[in-house]
Write an enzyme that holds these catalytic residues in place. Structure first.
Site, mmCIF file in Angstrom:
data_model
loop_
_atom_site.group_PDB
_atom_site.id
_atom_site.type_symbol
_atom_site.label_atom_id
_atom_site.label_comp_id
_atom_site.label_asym_id
_atom_site.label_seq_id
_atom_site.Cartn_x
_atom_site.Cartn_y
_atom_site.Cartn_z
ATOM 1 N N ASP A 31 0.923 -1.216 0.175
ATOM 2 C CA ASP A 31 -0.056 -0.089 0.111
ATOM 3 C C ASP A 31 0.995 1.369 -0.046
ATOM 4 O OD1 ASP A 31 -1.717 2.204 1.220
ATOM 5 O OD2 ASP A 31 -3.374 0.273 1.166
ATOM 6 N N ILE A 32 0.553 2.225 -0.861
ATOM 7 C CA ILE A 32 1.462 3.144 -0.937
ATOM 8 C C ILE A 32 1.186 4.370 0.408
ATOM 9 C CG2 ILE A 32 1.422 3.541 -3.457
ATOM 10 C CD1 ILE A 32 -0.783 5.803 -3.325
ATOM 11 N N ASN A 88 -12.965 -3.520 2.265
ATOM 12 C CA ASN A 88 -14.095 -2.723 2.578
ATOM 13 C C ASN A 88 -14.903 -2.529 1.218
ATOM 14 O OD1 ASN A 88 -12.675 -1.533 4.969
ATOM 15 N ND2 ASN A 88 -11.236 -0.339 3.703
ATOM 16 N N GLY A 94 -15.825 2.598 3.517
ATOM 17 C CA GLY A 94 -14.470 3.331 3.142
ATOM 18 C C GLY A 94 -13.709 2.833 1.895
ATOM 19 N N GLN A 95 -14.564 2.209 0.991
ATOM 20 C CA GLN A 95 -13.868 1.661 -0.191
ATOM 21 C C GLN A 95 -13.727 2.855 -1.315
ATOM 22 O OE1 GLN A 95 -16.113 -1.315 -2.480
ATOM 23 N NE2 GLN A 95 -14.221 -1.833 -3.653
ATOM 24 N N HIS A 101 -10.168 -5.406 -3.206
ATOM 25 C CA HIS A 101 -8.862 -5.666 -2.776
ATOM 26 C C HIS A 101 -9.027 -5.891 -1.232
ATOM 27 C CE1 HIS A 101 -9.988 -1.396 -2.362
ATOM 28 N NE2 HIS A 101 -9.297 -1.273 -1.373
ATOM 29 N N HIS A 103 -6.720 -5.863 2.343
ATOM 30 C CA HIS A 103 -5.765 -5.330 3.254
ATOM 31 C C HIS A 103 -5.290 -6.293 3.994
ATOM 32 C CE1 HIS A 103 -6.711 -0.889 1.937
ATOM 33 N NE2 HIS A 103 -7.985 -1.653 1.934
#
Length: 115
Positions: A31-32, A88, A94-95, A101, A103
């Site tokens: 994740d960035i 999410n 919160g998507q 995806h 997390h």
């Protein structure tokens, strides 16, 4: 591939990502904006909007995503101490990228409840 989807572009290698795991139908990358020492996203290579869409597809992909998450936890050294896999699903959850995806989070005490 959805032409305006960020994650589809990562799958197509049009946008760089730090890939840490790959199978025929999944891709995982860091994740960035990590929320824990280990924060890796596991996505399907095919475009599904969210976890519900993957569940509805009923073709074993959800299982493959979870298996990839487990492999990442082992690879990252958080499998024994504990890790969290979060999907999410929908804007209220919160998507923000509408490509399924999970997390994979670990490497610190994650506490409960989340969020």
């Amino acid at each position: 591939m959805e032409t305006d989807c960020l994650f589809c572009k990562i799958v197509a290698k049009e946008i760089p990502a730090e890939i840490v795991h790959e199978t025929a139908r999944t891709l995982a990358f860091r994740d960035i904006n990590p929320q824990a020492p280990t924060h890796v996203l596991v996505i399907s290579k095919g475009h599904y909007a969210d976890a519900g869409a993957v569940a509805d597809a009923d073709d074993g992909l959800a299982d493959e995503i979870l298996k990839a998450a487990r492999s990442i936890a082992v690879q990252e050294g958080v499998a024994e101490s504990g890790y969290r896999v979060v999907f999410n699903t929908g804007p209220a959850a919160g998507q923000t990228v509408f490509h399924v995806h999970g997390h994979v989070l670990g490497g610190r005490d994650l506490g409960w409840p989340p969020g």
